[in-house]
Design an enzyme around this catalytic site. Structure first.
Site, PDB file in Angstrom:
ATOM      1  N   HIS A 199      -8.209  -3.743  -3.160  1.00 54.72           N
ATOM      2  CA  HIS A 199      -6.918  -3.379  -2.643  1.00 54.72           C
ATOM      3  C   HIS A 199      -6.454  -4.060  -1.370  1.00 54.72           C
ATOM      4  CE1 HIS A 199      -3.921  -0.142  -1.720  1.00 54.72           C
ATOM      5  NE2 HIS A 199      -4.300  -0.089  -0.501  1.00 54.72           N
ATOM      6  N   ASP A 240      -9.543  -2.813  -7.315  1.00 53.43           N
ATOM      7  CA  ASP A 240      -8.960  -1.729  -6.286  1.00 53.43           C
ATOM      8  C   ASP A 240      -9.740  -0.404  -6.724  1.00 53.43           C
ATOM      9  OD1 ASP A 240      -7.524   0.127  -4.913  1.00 53.43           O
ATOM     10  OD2 ASP A 240      -5.667  -1.209  -5.194  1.00 53.43           O
ATOM     11  N   CYS A 279       0.933  -1.231  -0.214  1.00 51.02           N
ATOM     12  CA  CYS A 279       0.122   0.065  -0.069  1.00 51.02           C
ATOM     13  C   CYS A 279       0.905   1.294  -0.090  1.00 51.02           C
ATOM     14  CB  CYS A 279      -0.828   0.005   1.208  1.00 51.02           C
ATOM     15  SG  CYS A 279      -2.270   1.301   1.295  1.00 51.02           S
TER      16      CYS A 279
END
Length: 272
Positions: A241, A209, A152
Protein backbone atom coordinates in the site's frame (compact mmCIF):
# COMPACT_ATOMS: atom_id res chain seq x y z
CA UNK A 1 -14.65 25.44 12.85
CA UNK A 2 -14.41 29.14 13.61
CA UNK A 3 -13.26 31.64 10.98
CA UNK A 4 -10.05 32.49 12.84
CA UNK A 5 -9.16 28.80 12.98
CA UNK A 6 -9.70 28.55 9.24
CA UNK A 7 -7.46 31.55 8.72
CA UNK A 8 -4.75 29.98 10.89
CA UNK A 9 -5.02 26.76 8.89
CA UNK A 10 -4.52 28.61 5.62
CA UNK A 11 -1.53 30.46 7.01
CA UNK A 12 -0.02 27.16 8.17
CA UNK A 13 -0.72 25.62 4.76
CA UNK A 14 1.37 28.29 3.10
CA UNK A 15 4.40 26.56 4.56
CA UNK A 16 5.97 23.61 2.82
CA UNK A 17 6.78 20.42 4.69
CA UNK A 18 5.48 17.00 5.53
CA UNK A 19 2.75 15.98 7.95
CA UNK A 20 4.06 15.17 11.42
CA UNK A 21 2.74 11.59 11.26
CA UNK A 22 5.06 10.69 8.37
CA UNK A 23 8.31 12.17 9.66
CA UNK A 24 11.18 11.54 9.35
CA UNK A 25 10.88 11.21 5.58
CA UNK A 26 12.96 8.78 3.56
CA UNK A 27 16.06 9.62 1.52
CA UNK A 28 14.10 8.45 -1.55
CA UNK A 29 11.86 11.52 -1.31
CA UNK A 30 11.50 13.22 -4.69
CA UNK A 31 11.74 17.01 -4.74
CA UNK A 32 10.56 18.73 -7.90
CA UNK A 33 11.63 22.33 -8.37
CA UNK A 34 9.25 25.09 -9.39
CA UNK A 35 11.39 26.48 -12.21
CA UNK A 36 9.15 27.52 -15.09
CA UNK A 37 6.04 27.12 -12.98
CA UNK A 38 3.48 29.32 -11.31
CA UNK A 39 2.73 27.68 -7.96
CA UNK A 40 1.06 28.63 -4.72
CA UNK A 41 -2.02 28.58 -2.54
CA UNK A 42 -5.40 29.91 -3.58
CA UNK A 43 -8.76 30.08 -1.84
CA UNK A 44 -11.86 28.65 -3.48
CA UNK A 45 -14.50 30.23 -1.31
CA UNK A 46 -13.04 29.32 2.08
CA UNK A 47 -11.36 26.17 0.77
CA UNK A 48 -7.53 26.34 0.58
CA UNK A 49 -6.00 24.66 -2.46
CA UNK A 50 -2.47 24.32 -3.83
CA UNK A 51 -2.11 24.91 -7.57
CA UNK A 52 0.75 24.56 -10.04
CA UNK A 53 0.84 25.39 -13.75
CA UNK A 54 3.43 26.22 -16.40
CA UNK A 55 4.39 29.88 -16.66
CA UNK A 56 3.17 31.88 -19.62
CA UNK A 57 0.91 29.10 -20.90
CA UNK A 58 -1.24 30.06 -23.87
CA UNK A 59 -4.84 28.90 -24.00
CA UNK A 60 -6.78 26.85 -21.48
CA UNK A 61 -4.74 24.10 -19.86
CA UNK A 62 -5.69 20.46 -19.39
CA UNK A 63 -6.55 20.17 -15.70
CA UNK A 64 -5.92 17.50 -13.11
CA UNK A 65 -7.50 17.63 -9.66
CA UNK A 66 -5.14 15.87 -7.23
CA UNK A 67 -6.92 14.36 -4.24
CA UNK A 68 -4.89 14.08 -1.05
CA UNK A 69 -3.98 11.16 1.16
CA UNK A 70 -5.11 11.20 4.80
CA UNK A 71 -2.16 13.54 5.53
CA UNK A 72 -3.63 16.47 3.63
CA UNK A 73 -1.96 18.58 0.98
CA UNK A 74 1.49 18.28 2.52
CA UNK A 75 4.77 18.44 0.61
CA UNK A 76 4.32 15.15 -1.26
CA UNK A 77 0.98 16.18 -2.76
CA UNK A 78 2.39 19.59 -3.63
CA UNK A 79 5.30 17.86 -5.37
CA UNK A 80 2.91 15.72 -7.42
CA UNK A 81 1.22 18.93 -8.56
CA UNK A 82 4.58 20.37 -9.62
CA UNK A 83 5.40 17.17 -11.54
CA UNK A 84 2.13 17.43 -13.45
CA UNK A 85 2.62 21.15 -14.10
CA UNK A 86 6.03 20.39 -15.64
CA UNK A 87 4.10 18.26 -18.15
CA UNK A 88 1.82 21.13 -19.11
CA UNK A 89 -1.11 20.59 -16.76
CA UNK A 90 -2.93 22.87 -14.39
CA UNK A 91 -2.79 20.71 -11.24
CA UNK A 92 -4.80 21.66 -8.19
CA UNK A 93 -5.02 19.93 -4.81
CA UNK A 94 -7.71 21.13 -2.37
CA UNK A 95 -7.43 20.71 1.41
CA UNK A 96 -10.52 18.54 1.74
CA UNK A 97 -10.33 18.12 5.54
CA UNK A 98 -10.24 21.87 6.02
CA UNK A 99 -13.56 22.18 7.83
CA UNK A 100 -12.81 19.36 10.27
CA UNK A 101 -9.18 20.15 11.16
CA UNK A 102 -5.53 20.09 10.13
CA UNK A 103 -4.17 16.57 9.40
CA UNK A 104 -0.59 17.87 9.42
CA UNK A 105 -0.62 18.33 13.18
CA UNK A 106 -1.39 14.71 14.11
CA UNK A 107 1.54 12.52 15.12
CA UNK A 108 -0.45 9.28 15.35
CA UNK A 109 -2.04 7.83 12.20
CA UNK A 110 -4.76 5.91 14.04
CA UNK A 111 -5.78 9.01 15.95
CA UNK A 112 -5.77 11.01 12.72
CA UNK A 113 -8.18 8.55 11.12
CA UNK A 114 -10.46 8.36 14.15
CA UNK A 115 -10.63 12.02 15.10
CA UNK A 116 -10.41 13.72 11.70
CA UNK A 117 -10.64 11.56 8.58
CA UNK A 118 -13.72 9.63 9.70
CA UNK A 119 -15.50 12.91 10.44
CA UNK A 120 -15.36 14.13 6.82
CA UNK A 121 -18.63 13.45 4.93
CA UNK A 122 -18.41 12.20 1.35
CA UNK A 123 -21.19 14.61 0.38
CA UNK A 124 -19.07 17.55 1.58
CA UNK A 125 -16.11 16.30 -0.43
CA UNK A 126 -18.17 15.94 -3.63
CA UNK A 127 -19.43 19.51 -3.24
CA UNK A 128 -15.90 20.82 -2.65
CA UNK A 129 -14.55 19.00 -5.70
CA UNK A 130 -17.35 20.50 -7.80
CA UNK A 131 -16.20 23.93 -6.60
CA UNK A 132 -12.59 23.12 -7.50
CA UNK A 133 -13.59 22.00 -11.00
CA UNK A 134 -15.60 25.20 -11.50
CA UNK A 135 -12.72 27.35 -10.21
CA UNK A 136 -10.25 25.66 -12.54
CA UNK A 137 -12.51 26.25 -15.54
CA UNK A 138 -12.65 29.95 -14.67
CA UNK A 139 -8.93 30.29 -13.97
CA UNK A 140 -7.05 28.97 -16.97
CA UNK A 141 -8.21 25.37 -17.06
CA UNK A 142 -9.98 23.66 -19.95
CA UNK A 143 -13.28 22.21 -18.67
CA UNK A 144 -13.35 19.80 -21.61
CA UNK A 145 -10.01 18.30 -20.50
CA UNK A 146 -10.57 17.60 -16.81
CA UNK A 147 -9.04 14.60 -15.06
CA UNK A 148 -8.88 13.47 -11.44
CA UNK A 149 -6.32 11.41 -9.57
CA UNK A 150 -6.19 10.51 -5.89
CA UNK A 151 -4.05 8.53 -3.48
CA UNK A 152 -5.12 6.19 -0.65
CA UNK A 153 -8.09 8.08 0.92
CA UNK A 154 -8.09 10.15 -2.26
CA UNK A 155 -8.13 6.99 -4.36
CA UNK A 156 -11.48 5.99 -2.89
CA UNK A 157 -12.78 9.53 -3.42
CA UNK A 158 -11.61 9.41 -7.04
CA UNK A 159 -13.93 6.47 -7.73
CA UNK A 160 -16.84 8.25 -6.05
CA UNK A 161 -16.25 11.46 -7.96
CA UNK A 162 -16.14 9.59 -11.27
CA UNK A 163 -19.69 8.50 -10.52
CA UNK A 164 -20.68 12.00 -9.39
CA UNK A 165 -19.42 14.42 -12.06
CA UNK A 166 -20.13 13.70 -15.74
CA UNK A 167 -17.74 16.49 -16.77
CA UNK A 168 -14.65 14.46 -15.74
CA UNK A 169 -12.97 13.02 -18.83
CA UNK A 170 -10.87 10.36 -17.04
CA UNK A 171 -9.67 9.38 -13.57
CA UNK A 172 -6.87 7.41 -11.93
CA UNK A 173 -7.34 5.96 -8.45
CA UNK A 174 -4.18 4.92 -6.61
CA UNK A 175 -4.77 2.17 -3.99
CA UNK A 176 -8.14 3.54 -2.92
CA UNK A 177 -10.32 1.38 -0.68
CA UNK A 178 -13.10 -0.30 -2.67
CA UNK A 179 -15.38 -1.90 -0.09
CA UNK A 180 -16.47 -1.28 3.47
CA UNK A 181 -19.36 -0.99 5.88
CA UNK A 182 -21.66 1.98 5.24
CA UNK A 183 -21.72 4.85 7.72
CA UNK A 184 -23.38 8.24 8.01
CA UNK A 185 -20.35 10.00 6.48
CA UNK A 186 -19.49 7.21 4.03
CA UNK A 187 -22.84 5.75 2.93
CA UNK A 188 -21.46 4.01 -0.18
CA UNK A 189 -18.12 2.70 -1.40
CA UNK A 190 -16.69 2.34 -4.91
CA UNK A 191 -18.00 -1.19 -5.46
CA UNK A 192 -21.50 0.08 -4.66
CA UNK A 193 -21.42 2.76 -7.36
CA UNK A 194 -19.46 0.91 -10.06
CA UNK A 195 -22.48 0.85 -12.37
CA UNK A 196 -22.85 4.62 -12.01
CA UNK A 197 -19.45 5.64 -13.41
CA UNK A 198 -19.75 8.53 -15.83
CA UNK A 199 -16.21 8.38 -17.25
CA UNK A 200 -13.26 5.98 -17.63
CA UNK A 201 -11.35 5.03 -14.48
CA UNK A 202 -7.90 3.48 -14.01
CA UNK A 203 -7.28 1.69 -10.71
CA UNK A 204 -3.70 1.10 -9.51
CA UNK A 205 -3.37 -1.49 -6.73
CA UNK A 206 -0.76 -3.48 -4.82
CA UNK A 207 -0.47 -7.23 -4.48
CA UNK A 208 0.92 -6.96 -0.96
CA UNK A 209 -1.50 -4.32 0.33
CA UNK A 210 -2.41 -5.24 3.91
CA UNK A 211 -5.50 -3.03 3.92
CA UNK A 212 -6.99 -3.54 0.46
CA UNK A 213 -7.42 -7.22 -0.37
CA UNK A 214 -7.01 -8.69 -3.83
CA UNK A 215 -10.46 -10.19 -3.27
CA UNK A 216 -11.94 -6.69 -3.07
CA UNK A 217 -10.10 -5.69 -6.25
CA UNK A 218 -11.56 -8.71 -8.02
CA UNK A 219 -15.00 -7.85 -6.63
CA UNK A 220 -14.61 -4.38 -8.15
CA UNK A 221 -13.47 -5.87 -11.45
CA UNK A 222 -16.60 -7.97 -11.69
CA UNK A 223 -18.80 -4.99 -10.82
CA UNK A 224 -17.09 -2.85 -13.47
CA UNK A 225 -17.76 -5.46 -16.14
CA UNK A 226 -21.47 -4.79 -15.70
CA UNK A 227 -21.21 -1.13 -16.73
CA UNK A 228 -20.46 0.73 -19.96
CA UNK A 229 -17.48 2.96 -19.12
CA UNK A 230 -13.93 1.88 -20.03
CA UNK A 231 -11.86 0.78 -17.04
CA UNK A 232 -8.49 -0.74 -16.25
CA UNK A 233 -7.28 -2.33 -13.04
CA UNK A 234 -3.53 -2.83 -12.61
CA UNK A 235 -2.04 -4.86 -9.76
CA UNK A 236 1.65 -4.56 -8.86
CA UNK A 237 2.31 -7.94 -7.30
CA UNK A 238 5.46 -7.01 -5.35
CA UNK A 239 4.30 -3.62 -4.07
CA UNK A 240 2.50 -2.72 -0.86
CA UNK A 241 0.00 0.00 0.00
CA UNK A 242 1.16 3.54 -0.76
CA UNK A 243 3.77 2.42 -3.27
CA UNK A 244 3.88 5.85 -4.91
CA UNK A 245 4.65 7.63 -1.62
CA UNK A 246 8.38 8.20 -2.20
CA UNK A 247 8.79 9.78 1.23
CA UNK A 248 7.73 6.61 3.10
CA UNK A 249 9.31 3.16 3.62
CA UNK A 250 6.63 1.46 1.49
CA UNK A 251 7.76 3.33 -1.66
CA UNK A 252 8.22 0.89 -4.54
CA UNK A 253 10.10 2.70 -7.32
CA UNK A 254 9.31 0.29 -10.15
CA UNK A 255 5.57 0.22 -9.38
CA UNK A 256 5.49 3.98 -8.83
CA UNK A 257 7.22 4.74 -12.12
CA UNK A 258 5.07 2.34 -14.11
CA UNK A 259 1.90 3.58 -12.41
CA UNK A 260 2.77 7.20 -13.23
CA UNK A 261 3.40 6.37 -16.91
CA UNK A 262 0.23 4.30 -17.06
CA UNK A 263 -1.78 7.15 -15.54
CA UNK A 264 -0.44 9.71 -18.02
CA UNK A 265 -1.14 7.38 -20.95
CA UNK A 266 -4.67 6.81 -19.63
CA UNK A 267 -5.33 10.54 -19.49
CA UNK A 268 -3.94 11.06 -23.00
CA UNK A 269 -6.08 8.21 -24.29
CA UNK A 270 -9.18 10.12 -23.23
CA UNK A 271 -8.03 13.53 -24.39
CA UNK A 272 -6.60 15.08 -21.21
Amino acid sequence: MQLDTRRSFLQASLLTGFALAVQPVMASTIQTDAAGLDTGWVKIGELPAFQARPNNASGPLPTIIVIQEIFGVHEHIQDLCRRLAKLGYLAIAPELFFRQGDPRTFTDVNLLIKELVSQVPDAQVMKDLDAVAAWAAQNGGDPARLAVTGFCWGGRITWLYAAHNPKVAASAAWYGRLTGAPSANNPVHPVDIAKQLKSPVLGLYAGKDQGISLESVEQMRQALKRQAQPFKLVIYDEAGHGFNADYRPNFHPAAAQDGWKTMLAWFKQFGV
